[in-house]
Design a protein around this motif. Structure first.
Motif, short mmCIF file in Angstrom:
data_model
loop_
_atom_site.label_atom_id
_atom_site.label_comp_id
_atom_site.label_asym_id
_atom_site.label_seq_id
_atom_site.Cartn_x
_atom_site.Cartn_y
_atom_site.Cartn_z
N VAL A 59 0.76 -1.15 0.02
CA VAL A 59 0.14 0.03 0.12
C VAL A 59 0.77 1.23 0.00
CG1 VAL A 59 -1.77 1.42 1.31
CG2 VAL A 59 -2.20 -1.02 1.07
N ALA A 60 2.02 1.27 0.75
CA ALA A 60 2.64 2.21 0.69
C ALA A 60 3.45 2.69 -0.62
CB ALA A 60 3.92 2.22 1.85
N PHE A 61 3.99 1.41 -1.17
CA PHE A 61 4.75 1.62 -2.62
C PHE A 61 3.78 2.16 -3.69
CE2 PHE A 61 5.71 -0.42 -6.56
CZ PHE A 61 6.85 0.17 -6.90
N ILE A 62 2.47 1.54 -3.58
CA ILE A 62 1.43 1.96 -4.61
C ILE A 62 1.07 3.62 -4.35
CG2 ILE A 62 -0.89 1.85 -5.47
CD1 ILE A 62 -0.26 -1.15 -5.31
N GLY A 63 0.77 3.81 -2.88
CA GLY A 63 0.16 5.30 -2.79
C GLY A 63 1.38 6.36 -2.84
N THR A 64 2.60 6.02 -2.63
CA THR A 64 3.76 6.85 -2.80
C THR A 64 3.86 6.98 -4.51
OG1 THR A 64 4.69 6.05 -1.01
CG2 THR A 64 6.29 7.38 -2.64
N GLY A 65 3.51 6.11 -5.27
CA GLY A 65 3.69 6.39 -6.78
C GLY A 65 2.61 7.00 -7.17
N PHE A 66 1.53 6.78 -6.52
CA PHE A 66 0.24 7.76 -7.07
C PHE A 66 0.43 9.32 -6.60
CE2 PHE A 66 -3.63 9.67 -5.89
CZ PHE A 66 -4.54 9.44 -7.28
N ALA A 67 0.96 9.43 -5.38
CA ALA A 67 1.05 10.53 -4.73
C ALA A 67 2.03 11.53 -5.64
CB ALA A 67 1.48 10.58 -3.23
N ALA A 68 3.12 10.82 -5.98
CA ALA A 68 4.24 11.60 -6.77
C ALA A 68 3.47 12.06 -8.05
CB ALA A 68 5.37 10.74 -7.18
N VAL B 121 0.98 15.94 -11.81
CA VAL B 121 0.04 16.46 -12.76
C VAL B 121 -0.90 17.52 -12.39
CG1 VAL B 121 -2.22 15.41 -14.01
CG2 VAL B 121 0.21 14.02 -13.99
N GLY B 122 -1.33 17.51 -10.99
CA GLY B 122 -2.11 18.56 -10.61
C GLY B 122 -1.31 19.88 -10.44
N HIS C 267 -4.59 21.88 -11.26
CA HIS C 267 -5.96 21.16 -10.53
C HIS C 267 -5.74 20.78 -9.18
CE1 HIS C 267 -7.02 19.41 -14.70
NE2 HIS C 267 -7.37 20.76 -14.79
N ARG C 268 -6.50 21.66 -8.17
CA ARG C 268 -6.57 21.61 -6.95
C ARG C 268 -6.90 20.13 -6.21
NH1 ARG C 268 -6.25 25.60 -2.94
NH2 ARG C 268 -7.36 24.87 -0.85
N ALA C 269 -7.90 19.67 -7.15
CA ALA C 269 -8.37 18.48 -6.67
C ALA C 269 -7.45 17.35 -6.70
CB ALA C 269 -9.81 18.00 -7.34
N VAL C 270 -6.70 17.43 -7.72
CA VAL C 270 -5.61 16.19 -8.20
C VAL C 270 -4.40 16.36 -7.16
CG1 VAL C 270 -4.08 15.27 -9.89
CG2 VAL C 270 -6.53 16.21 -10.38
N ARG C 271 -4.33 17.50 -6.77
CA ARG C 271 -3.09 17.83 -5.96
C ARG C 271 -3.45 17.36 -4.39
NH1 ARG C 271 -1.49 23.69 -7.57
NH2 ARG C 271 -3.64 24.16 -6.45
N SER D 88 -5.72 15.01 -3.85
CA SER D 88 -5.80 13.48 -3.83
C SER D 88 -4.47 12.90 -3.67
CB SER D 88 -6.48 13.04 -4.98
OG SER D 88 -5.60 13.16 -6.10
N GLY D 89 -3.35 13.66 -4.17
CA GLY D 89 -1.88 13.54 -4.14
C GLY D 89 -1.52 13.80 -2.67
N PHE D 90 -1.84 14.65 -2.00
CA PHE D 90 -1.43 14.86 -0.84
C PHE D 90 -2.17 13.81 0.19
CE2 PHE D 90 -2.47 16.77 3.41
CZ PHE D 90 -1.19 16.80 3.97
N ILE D 91 -3.62 13.47 0.00
CA ILE D 91 -3.93 12.45 0.80
C ILE D 91 -3.37 10.91 0.59
CG2 ILE D 91 -6.19 10.83 0.98
CD1 ILE D 91 -7.70 13.49 0.52
N ALA D 92 -2.99 10.79 -0.65
CA ALA D 92 -2.16 9.58 -0.87
C ALA D 92 -0.70 9.45 -0.09
CB ALA D 92 -2.05 9.31 -2.36
N ALA D 93 -0.19 10.63 -0.18
CA ALA D 93 1.18 10.79 0.50
C ALA D 93 1.00 10.48 2.04
CB ALA D 93 1.66 11.99 0.43
#
Length: 79
Positions: free
Chosen positions: A11-20, A25-26, A31-35, A37-42
């Motif tokens: 979960v940490a590995f996948i979440g870190t990749g998505f967060a980056a 992209v945000g 895009h504030r919403a994408v940023r 979601s990246g913060f929440i994933a981090a």
């Protein structure tokens, strides 16, 4: 405990990749919403990694030799 540690590490590995990815992209597309979601994933990745480290520390303290790291770097005869 081993499956929980492996799951939280995944979960940490996948979440870190998505967060980056989401943060970049945000930021590029403004895009504030994408940023967000990246913060929440981090934050979720940080939590999952903390769980993983906690499990490993607990395994080291209790000499749980089911973990390869504990079996390699721990021994009952060590002080």
């Amino acid at each position: 405990m081993v499956p929980l540690g492996q799951l939280s590490l995944l979960v940490a590995f996948i979440g870190t990749g998505f967060a980056a990815f989401a943060s970049i992209v945000g930021w590029i597309n403004d895009h504030r919403a994408v940023r967000t979601s990246g913060f929440i994933a981090a934050v979720a990745s940080l939590l999952a990694l903390s769980i993983t480290v906690g499990i490993l520390v607990f395994a080291l303290l209790t000499n749980d030799f089911r973990f390869a790291y504990v079996a390699s770097y721990s021994h009952r005869l060590l002080p």
